[in-house]
Every structure is written in C-alpha cells, then in structure tokens.
Design a protein around this motif. Structure first.
Motif, PDB file in Angstrom:
ATOM      1  N   ILE B 258       3.560  17.493 -11.578  1.00  0.00           N
ATOM      2  CA  ILE B 258       2.542  17.327 -10.529  1.00  0.00           C
ATOM      3  C   ILE B 258       1.153  17.516 -11.113  1.00  0.00           C
ATOM      4  N   ARG B 259       0.266  16.577 -10.827  1.00  0.00           N
ATOM      5  CA  ARG B 259      -1.087  16.640 -11.368  1.00  0.00           C
ATOM      6  C   ARG B 259      -2.019  17.316 -10.379  1.00  0.00           C
ATOM      7  N   LEU B 260      -2.671  18.376 -10.822  1.00  0.00           N
ATOM      8  CA  LEU B 260      -3.703  18.997  -9.992  1.00  0.00           C
ATOM      9  C   LEU B 260      -5.060  18.509 -10.480  1.00  0.00           C
ATOM     10  N   ASP B 261      -6.076  18.657  -9.620  1.00  0.00           N
ATOM     11  CA  ASP B 261      -7.419  18.207 -10.007  1.00  0.00           C
ATOM     12  C   ASP B 261      -8.005  19.135 -11.068  1.00  0.00           C
ATOM     13  N   PRO B 262      -8.767  18.585 -12.020  1.00  0.00           N
ATOM     14  CA  PRO B 262      -9.397  19.454 -13.026  1.00  0.00           C
ATOM     15  C   PRO B 262     -10.468  20.320 -12.389  1.00  0.00           C
ATOM     16  N   ASN B 263     -10.678  21.502 -12.975  1.00  0.00           N
ATOM     17  CA  ASN B 263     -11.665  22.414 -12.395  1.00  0.00           C
ATOM     18  C   ASN B 263     -12.839  22.658 -13.323  1.00  0.00           C
ATOM     19  N   PHE B 264     -12.683  22.315 -14.602  1.00  0.00           N
ATOM     20  CA  PHE B 264     -13.770  22.494 -15.556  1.00  0.00           C
ATOM     21  C   PHE B 264     -13.876  21.254 -16.418  1.00  0.00           C
ATOM     22  N   ASP B 265     -15.120  20.883 -16.755  1.00  0.00           N
ATOM     23  CA  ASP B 265     -15.318  19.746 -17.636  1.00  0.00           C
ATOM     24  C   ASP B 265     -16.444  20.123 -18.606  1.00  0.00           C
ATOM     25  N   ARG B 266     -16.126  20.854 -19.624  1.00  0.00           N
ATOM     26  CA  ARG B 266     -17.074  21.311 -20.654  1.00  0.00           C
ATOM     27  C   ARG B 266     -18.419  21.707 -20.020  1.00  0.00           C
ATOM     28  N   PRO B 267     -18.451  22.790 -19.223  1.00  0.00           N
ATOM     29  CA  PRO B 267     -19.675  23.112 -18.476  1.00  0.00           C
ATOM     30  C   PRO B 267     -20.876  23.409 -19.359  1.00  0.00           C
ATOM     31  N   PHE B 268     -20.648  23.888 -20.582  1.00  0.00           N
ATOM     32  CA  PHE B 268     -21.789  24.327 -21.376  1.00  0.00           C
ATOM     33  C   PHE B 268     -22.556  23.191 -22.029  1.00  0.00           C
ATOM     34  N   VAL B 269     -22.147  21.943 -21.824  1.00  0.00           N
ATOM     35  CA  VAL B 269     -22.961  20.837 -22.324  1.00  0.00           C
ATOM     36  C   VAL B 269     -23.917  20.322 -21.247  1.00  0.00           C
ATOM     37  N   SER B 270     -23.871  20.940 -20.051  1.00  0.00           N
ATOM     38  CA  SER B 270     -24.730  20.463 -18.959  1.00  0.00           C
ATOM     39  C   SER B 270     -26.200  20.601 -19.327  1.00  0.00           C
ATOM     40  N   THR B 271     -27.004  19.602 -18.905  1.00  0.00           N
ATOM     41  CA  THR B 271     -28.434  19.661 -19.198  1.00  0.00           C
ATOM     42  C   THR B 271     -29.249  20.072 -17.978  1.00  0.00           C
ATOM     43  N   SER B 272     -28.582  20.350 -16.861  1.00  0.00           N
ATOM     44  CA  SER B 272     -29.292  20.875 -15.688  1.00  0.00           C
ATOM     45  C   SER B 272     -28.306  21.680 -14.864  1.00  0.00           C
ATOM     46  N   VAL B 273     -28.846  22.541 -14.007  1.00  0.00           N
ATOM     47  CA  VAL B 273     -27.963  23.352 -13.167  1.00  0.00           C
ATOM     48  C   VAL B 273     -27.176  22.454 -12.223  1.00  0.00           C
ATOM     49  N   THR B 274     -27.816  21.359 -11.777  1.00  0.00           N
ATOM     50  CA  THR B 274     -27.122  20.397 -10.920  1.00  0.00           C
ATOM     51  C   THR B 274     -25.886  19.857 -11.629  1.00  0.00           C
ATOM     52  N   GLU B 275     -26.077  19.477 -12.905  1.00  0.00           N
ATOM     53  CA  GLU B 275     -24.942  18.956 -13.665  1.00  0.00           C
ATOM     54  C   GLU B 275     -23.918  20.052 -13.907  1.00  0.00           C
ATOM     55  N   PHE B 276     -24.434  21.272 -14.135  1.00  0.00           N
ATOM     56  CA  PHE B 276     -23.531  22.394 -14.377  1.00  0.00           C
ATOM     57  C   PHE B 276     -22.531  22.537 -13.240  1.00  0.00           C
ATOM     58  N   TRP B 277     -23.001  22.448 -12.006  1.00  0.00           N
ATOM     59  CA  TRP B 277     -22.092  22.613 -10.865  1.00  0.00           C
ATOM     60  C   TRP B 277     -21.190  21.399 -10.664  1.00  0.00           C
ATOM     61  N   ARG B 278     -21.416  20.323 -11.425  1.00  0.00           N
ATOM     62  CA  ARG B 278     -20.434  19.227 -11.416  1.00  0.00           C
ATOM     63  C   ARG B 278     -19.372  19.439 -12.465  1.00  0.00           C
ATOM     64  N   ARG B 279     -19.595  20.446 -13.337  1.00  0.00           N
ATOM     65  CA  ARG B 279     -18.657  20.676 -14.434  1.00  0.00           C
ATOM     66  C   ARG B 279     -17.991  22.043 -14.361  1.00  0.00           C
ATOM     67  N   TRP B 280     -18.512  22.933 -13.520  1.00  0.00           N
ATOM     68  CA  TRP B 280     -18.029  24.315 -13.430  1.00  0.00           C
ATOM     69  C   TRP B 280     -17.402  24.507 -12.066  1.00  0.00           C
ATOM     70  N   HIS B 281     -16.163  25.002 -12.005  1.00  0.00           N
ATOM     71  CA  HIS B 281     -15.469  25.225 -10.739  1.00  0.00           C
ATOM     72  C   HIS B 281     -15.613  23.973  -9.860  1.00  0.00           C
ATOM     73  N   ILE B 282     -15.204  22.841 -10.426  1.00  0.00           N
ATOM     74  CA  ILE B 282     -15.462  21.548  -9.804  1.00  0.00           C
ATOM     75  C   ILE B 282     -14.869  21.459  -8.399  1.00  0.00           C
ATOM     76  N   THR B 283     -13.627  21.926  -8.250  1.00  0.00           N
ATOM     77  CA  THR B 283     -12.987  21.735  -6.946  1.00  0.00           C
ATOM     78  C   THR B 283     -13.717  22.517  -5.855  1.00  0.00           C
ATOM     79  N   LEU B 284     -14.253  23.689  -6.208  1.00  0.00           N
ATOM     80  CA  LEU B 284     -15.018  24.443  -5.201  1.00  0.00           C
ATOM     81  C   LEU B 284     -16.342  23.733  -4.896  1.00  0.00           C
ATOM     82  N   ALA B 285     -17.020  23.275  -5.979  1.00  0.00           N
ATOM     83  CA  ALA B 285     -18.314  22.621  -5.775  1.00  0.00           C
ATOM     84  C   ALA B 285     -18.142  21.365  -4.913  1.00  0.00           C
ATOM     85  N   LEU B 286     -17.077  20.586  -5.187  1.00  0.00           N
ATOM     86  CA  LEU B 286     -16.849  19.375  -4.398  1.00  0.00           C
ATOM     87  C   LEU B 286     -16.488  19.727  -2.958  1.00  0.00           C
TER      88      LEU B 286
END
Lengths: 81, 467, 195
Positions: B258-286
């Motif tokens: 069973i595939r669950l949704d990813p929750n992290f996508d290399r958060p430390f490469v984000s270039t803005s806080v906005t992008e950070f929240w698209r890469r950190w705890h993704i399922t909560l942010a969405l």
C-alpha cells in the motif's frame, strides 16, 4: 457571447497572474500555469466575481477543476440573472 | 506498540505472512484485524471510542454522498465537524488543563491518573483524516462507496495511525479495498525504507537528543555558539526523528503493498519558507491548505491581500495550537504565518529586485535564510516553556570572543561519533537512492550494522507521537 | 527473492556482532582494571579475609583502602543507589565469611543506577536485573551476544581511551587516584581566601 466571455476571462487571468502571454484552454488547470497557487486562485476568483458581476459560493469555488468549468459556472450564473 | 520497537517488526512480519498465505478476499479483513489489534495494544477503551467516531463519520460521509438537500447537508456537515473537533479538544487539551489546575490547587495527581487522561493514540491525525473525508463528501469532490469495515480500516490503518502521514480517502481507500498482493518490488523497497527509518531514528535522532537536551536544559550556561550549535542540531534531530518515523510508516505500508503519500521532500534545499512548507510535513501542510486556509480565505476573499495575510496567520496559529496549548507553539505557528505572509506580499517586488543578482547567489541566500529562520523558530517548538525558549534566544545574542572549546563540545569523543553518525546517515541516504532489489540484502545489512554499533536507545519513542 | 544473499547478509551480521562482542568484552572492558565492571567482578572471588567497602562515589573517591589496611577493597561506584549497593551486599553475604563489611548506602537519591554500561556484562547474574530494569531499560537484546552492547560501544571505547591517558594514576585494592599534584593558582587562591 462565448468568445467575449473567453476573452474577458483571459484578460482577468493575465492581470491577476502578471503574465501577458497566458493563453487558456477549456482543460487548463492550476497545475499547468506557473504562479497559480491556492492564494492566486482565490484572488483570481475575486477578480472574476468583480469583472462578471457574479457571486460564487465557497463550495462552488472549491469544486472547480479547470478553466472550462469556471467558464460554465459564470455562464450559468449570468444566464440565471 | 511503538513503530521503533522489535515487536512492531514482528507484528508486521506476521501480518505480511497472513496477507500472503490467505486468499485474496481475506486480505482486507486481515489488515482490518491487524489494525484493530494494533490499536487495542495501545488501549482497548480508546479503541471503542475510535470505532464510535468511525461509525459517526461513516454515517455522515455516506449521508453527505447521497443526499441532495443542501440545507440538511450543511446541518449534518457542521454537526459532524463539531463532534470531531469537540472530541479532539476534550482529549487533547482538557487533561493538561485539569492536571495544571489541580497542581495549582496544590495537589499533584499521581502518574496513574495522568496516563489515564492521556490522548488516545493518533487521535489528532485520525481527526484530520475524518474531517477531510466528511468535507470532501460535503463538497462532492469524493463519494463514499464502501462498507463500514473498509472505512474503519481506512481510519485505523496501523502503519499510519500513530502520527501520519495523513492519508486522503481518494487515494488510500481504493488501495485498501482492492486487496492486491504486494509485489517483490513493494516488499523490498518497503524493507529498505524501514531499515533507513530505524537508522535515522537510532543513530541520528537518539544521539543528537542527548546533546540538544543538555544545552536546552542548561540553566546557567552563557555564550551564543553552544546555543547555536544546539539549535541547528535540534532541527536535524527533529528531521531525523520525524522523517525516520515516516519512513518506517511508509515502508511498512509499502511492505504490505500500500502506497502512502510522502511527507518530506528534501526540505533543506528550500529557498523560501513558502517552499519549505511544501517540502516539510507535506501531508499536514496540504491538509491545512485544503481544509482550513482555502475555505477561510474564500470566506474573507473580499478583503484582498489583507484577507490572504489574515487567513495565513490564523491557519498557522491554529497549526501551532494543535501541537499543544502553550505559548511556545502558538508563537511558533504565528511566526511561520508571518514569514509566509511577508513572502507572499513581497513576491513580485523580490522577483524584480533579485533579477540583477546571479541565480546561484539568490538560491543560496534563500536557502540560508530559510534554514536560519527554521532553526530559530524551531527553538520555540523544542523548548519546554517560554522562559526556556527566551533563555536560548538570550544566549544567541550573547557573543563572546574568549570561548573555550569545551563549552561548545563538552564531550569531544561523543561529539565526534555524532558527526560520524551524521556522515553515515548522508552516505546511507545516497546509497538508498542507488539501491536496487538485488542489493537490498547488502543495504539492510549495512543499516543493521550501523544501528548496532552507532545507535542509541532513545529516551522517548518519537517526538511527533505526542501531537 | 534471493534467499542466499539474505542468508549471507544475516550470517555476516551475526558474525560481526559476535566478533564485536568478543572484542568489546575481552579487548576493551576486561582490560580496564579500574572500570566498575571489573571491580564488581572482583567481588565474585571468595577472598576470605577481604573487608569490602560498598557505597557511592563518596566511598569511591574518598576512602583509600591501602591506608586503612591490606585486606580492604573499595567497591564504591559513581551514582549507585541503595538498590545497586544492595545487590553487591547480597553477593558478599552469600559467601562463607565472618569479616566486617563497610557500607555507605544512599537513601535519599535512590532513582539512580550510575552508567548502565557497566552492568551489561554482569546481567548473567539475575540479581543485577531488577535495578537495571528499574532505573534503565532492560531489553531482550541485552541477553544476545553483540546486540547486548547496543548503544554502549562508543561508551566503552571512550572509557578505554580515557584509561590509556591516565598514566599518572595509581590503582590498588579497588581504589585509584591521580598522582599529579593539582595545579595551584596563586591569584585564584588569594581571591577566595582573604588573609
């Protein structure tokens, strides 16, 4: 009528997204257009509401999947008036 | 049964065997009973509560999927939301308040009473999941068309029940119902992910925890450098801990096909806080975006940009309070909301202004800004209370030139081993990307040896388990 | 699935664990005479005329058995609670002896074990399990060779390296101390002591 609506709609999108070369198709979705995120989506809706003098409900806005559906919604709202 | 114990590994193995040996029509019941057993291991009485909530939400979602009477639908929808939220708030906040109130009256309740009032396992995430279902059914973007058993399995699916990733019914439910058998690829990449998750938890999170805890609890220490190192390692620890848990959860689910949704996508490469929240705890942010931010923004859309900022700050303030009813979490949430608002407001201006600089410099400046912001705000997240956070911030402003190395690194040997562990984590992360089915035994062996020789027994299980 | 490579990986894992266990036990822990584990192991020998001293760091660092007599042995350990001292006492009382025993138990600060690392090689003696369970965590892995030192390998290595560095230390009868004279800072002394 339909062409006019489409032209106005494109105009609203171009101003809201700050992109003069934007072209819209029936099947265009938010994912296809750069800068069209959840914030600009709502701002576009506000601009559309102003331009066409219609009022959407929250559920209607969230149910929209592509530009075609938006156009249909505007048409149904204006047709109703 | 926590995910970082061997009992969970054995449990998962048994479920996988049962799933493989029994006929296809038994697959869903196997997963359902496994999830019920998993929850019952935490608490039988709370299992009854969860089943009750499942029943309520099932009934509401099926009504909302069928009915077309807008007025009654709205009534039902808001009533269900209210019940869900009331349950969450009751369990999440009142026990803390009761204990606090009693201790203010001079009576410290015994440990037994406090644990009995503890939050049911995964109630927060479960509530998110249920609210998403009911809202989707109400918005008619999703239809409930399965039995109660399937819906309960969706609600209590054991790899993700304790702390996410928060699933969406549209993607998870069909997978749970169709009972397809996991492929060899599923099994092996699941195993690799589980091994990597255990590795992150034991050799990085548990090790760094000792260092960070020492500095954070140090009442008398001064000097910015030790505090700064602790703040940076705190973020690394949190990431290793939470993404380690998520890897085990996603890996376990994948092991069962069973595939669950990813929750992290290399958060430390984000270039803005906005992008950070698209890469950190993704399922909560969405989730926050779809079920709190956007509806809120639509309601106040006529306020224009003021509305955008207001909605953003309210959303993140609620996100902060959700972590716990303390000032530190509230400030953490509000600071995120403010940063996102500022970024949104300056977006066009920045785009124009930054054009004159080379692209790479803008990118790296953005990364340093984002990471720096997160390192600073994460202090609020970690600190036990506001005075502790303030003490750390106070230390950060206290730069001294005469600094003994022993203040930054009280135990050089362990610090060196910590650095080695972080290097190993990065190396293993790279080899995870390259690992194939054929090299899985080697990869798992490598993780196993590193865990045994560099690992630490954690004081707590997972940081996010308490939310 | 390729069962042969899984089996091979498992064998390498188990082999490495056993080797690491042997190295840690015989190459590191047993080669530090003043490490608490070895001082406790000394208690298992039946020295009929030995007078043991049990207690906390107060005994460990302040009672020189050499000064007190040739038969005394210092079993004091950092951070050991009453429960730990009790285990040592039970081992001593099981012996057929009539010599006196010196005890300095800690009654107040009882939620302590000291460094759990020193007890892991001793867990085959069931008497050590209750305090370990009470103040630390006693897992199944602590009874499996190789796995039993999980989380402690670097602790032993650090202890071993520290021991190597202590060339000025003198050790006898369970007691050890630093023979280098403490650095004397005249200025600091004058500041503290007003003559």
């Amino acid at each position: 009528m339909s062409d006019e609506l489409w032209r106005d709609l494109t105009e609203v999108f171009r101003t809201s997204l700050d992109n003069e070369d934007l072209t819209l198709a029936e099947t265009t979705t938010a994912d296809d257009v750069e800068g069209w995120d959840s914030i600009t989506h709502v701002l576009i809706m506000v601009a559309v509401e102003k331009k066409f003098r219609v009022k959407f409900t929250a559920a209607e806005i969230q149910r929209l999947e592509n530009v075609g559906q938006l156009a249909a919604l505007i048409r149904s709202k204006r047709g109703g008036v | 049964m926590q995910l970082d114990t061997v009992y969970f590994a054995l449990f998962l193995g048994c479920v996988a065997v049962a799933q493989a040996k029994l006929p296809v029509r038994w697959r869903m019941p196997v997963l359902l009973s496994a999830s019920l057993i998993f929850y019952a291991c935490s608490s039988v009485s709370y299992l009854v509560l969860m089943l009750g909530l499942c029943a309520l939400n099932y009934w509401a979602a099926s009504f909302l999927s069928r009915s077309s009477n807008e007025q009654r639908r709205a009534c039902f929808f808001w009533a269900t939301v209210a019940v869900n939220l009331a349950t969450l708030i009751t369990f999440k906040y009142t026990s803390g308040l009761i204990v606090q109130g009693l201790s203010r009256l001079g009576w410290t309740p015994p440990d037994g009473v406090v644990t009995r009032l503890a939050v049911p396992l995964g109630l927060s995430y479960f509530t998110f999941q249920m609210l998403a279902c009911v809202t989707d059914a109400y918005r008619q973007t999703w239809r409930l068309d399965c039995g109660f058993a399937g819906f309960t399995l969706f609600g209590l699916f054991f790899p993700q029940i304790s702390s996410g990733p928060i699933p969406r019914a549209g993607r998870l439910l069909p997978q749970l119902l169709d009972g397809h058998s996991p492929t060899v690829e599923d099994r092996l990449s699941g195993l690799r992910l589980i091994a990597f998750g255990y590795l992150k938890k034991t050799i990085v999170a548990n090790r760094l925890n000792e260092y960070v805890t020492t500095i954070f609890n140090d009442q008398t220490g001064t000097g910015a450098l030790p505090a700064l190192v602790a703040c940076c390692l705190n973020v690394l620890e949190l990431y290793a801990d939470f993404s380690g848990y998520i890897d085990i959860a996603i890996g376990s689910a994948q092991f069962l096909g069973i595939r669950l949704d990813p929750n992290f996508d290399r958060p430390f490469v984000s270039t803005s806080v906005t992008e950070f929240w698209r890469r950190w705890h993704i399922t909560l942010a969405l989730w926050l975006r779809d079920y709190l931010y956007t509806p809120l923004l639509i309601r106040i859309r006529n306020l224009g940009m003021t509305g955008v900022v207001l909605a953003m700050i309210i959303t993140f303030a609620i996100c902060g309070i959700w972590h716990g009813a303390t000032w530190t979490y509230l400030l953490f949430g509000v600071s995120q909301g403010v940063a996102l608002s500022v970024e949104t407001l300056t977006k066009t201006w920045r785009k124009k202004r930054l054009k004159q600089f080379p692209e790479w410099s803008v990118k790296w400046a953005g990364r340093i800004y984002t990471l720096g912001f997160f390192v600073l705000t994460q202090v609020l997240f970690r600190a036990a209370n506001l005075p502790q956070a303030m003490r750390i911030y106070g230390r950060l402003t206290h730069w001294r030139l005469s600094l003994h190395l022993s203040e930054v690194i009280p135990t050089p040997f362990f610090f060196a081993v910590d650095c080695l562990a972080i290097a190993m984590w990065i190396a293993v992360a790279r080899s995870l990307g390259r690992a194939s089915n054929r090299t899985t035994p080697q990869f798992v062996l490598l993780c196993g040896l590193l865990i045994v020789f560099l690992g630490r027994l954690g004081a707590a299980h997972f940081i996010y388990a308490k939310f | 699935m390729n069962w042969k490579s899984w089996l091979l990986a498992f064998l390498i894992f188990a082999g490495s664990c056993v080797v690491a266990d042997l190295v840690a036990t015989y190459g590191v822990i047993f080669r530090m005479p003043m490490y608490d584990t070895n001082r406790i192991l000394h208690l298992y020998q039946t020295n009929l005329d030995e007078i043991p001293m049990f207690g906390t760091s107060r005994i460990r660092w302040n009672y020189d058995p050499v000064v007190l007599g040739p038969n005394l042995y210092n079993y004091g350990m950092d951070g050991s609670s009453f429960e730990v001292t009790d285990v040592l006492l039970q081992i001593e009382l099981a012996k057929p002896k009539t010599t006196p025993i010196i005890i300095e138990p800690e009654f107040e600060d009882t939620h302590k074990l000291g460094d759990p690392a020193k007890f892991i090689p001793l867990l085959s003696d069931a008497r050590f399990r209750p305090p370990m369970q009470k103040f630390h965590a006693l897992g199944w892995w602590q009874f499996i060779p190789g796995l039993r030192y999980f989380g402690q390998y670097d602790v032993y290595v650090r202890e071993f390296l520290n021991n190597r560095r202590m060339t000025n230390w003198k050790a006898a009868q369970g007691y050890s101390y630093d023979t280098t004279p403490p650095p004397f800072n005249r200025a600091a002394f004058d500041k503290l002591v007003d003559i």
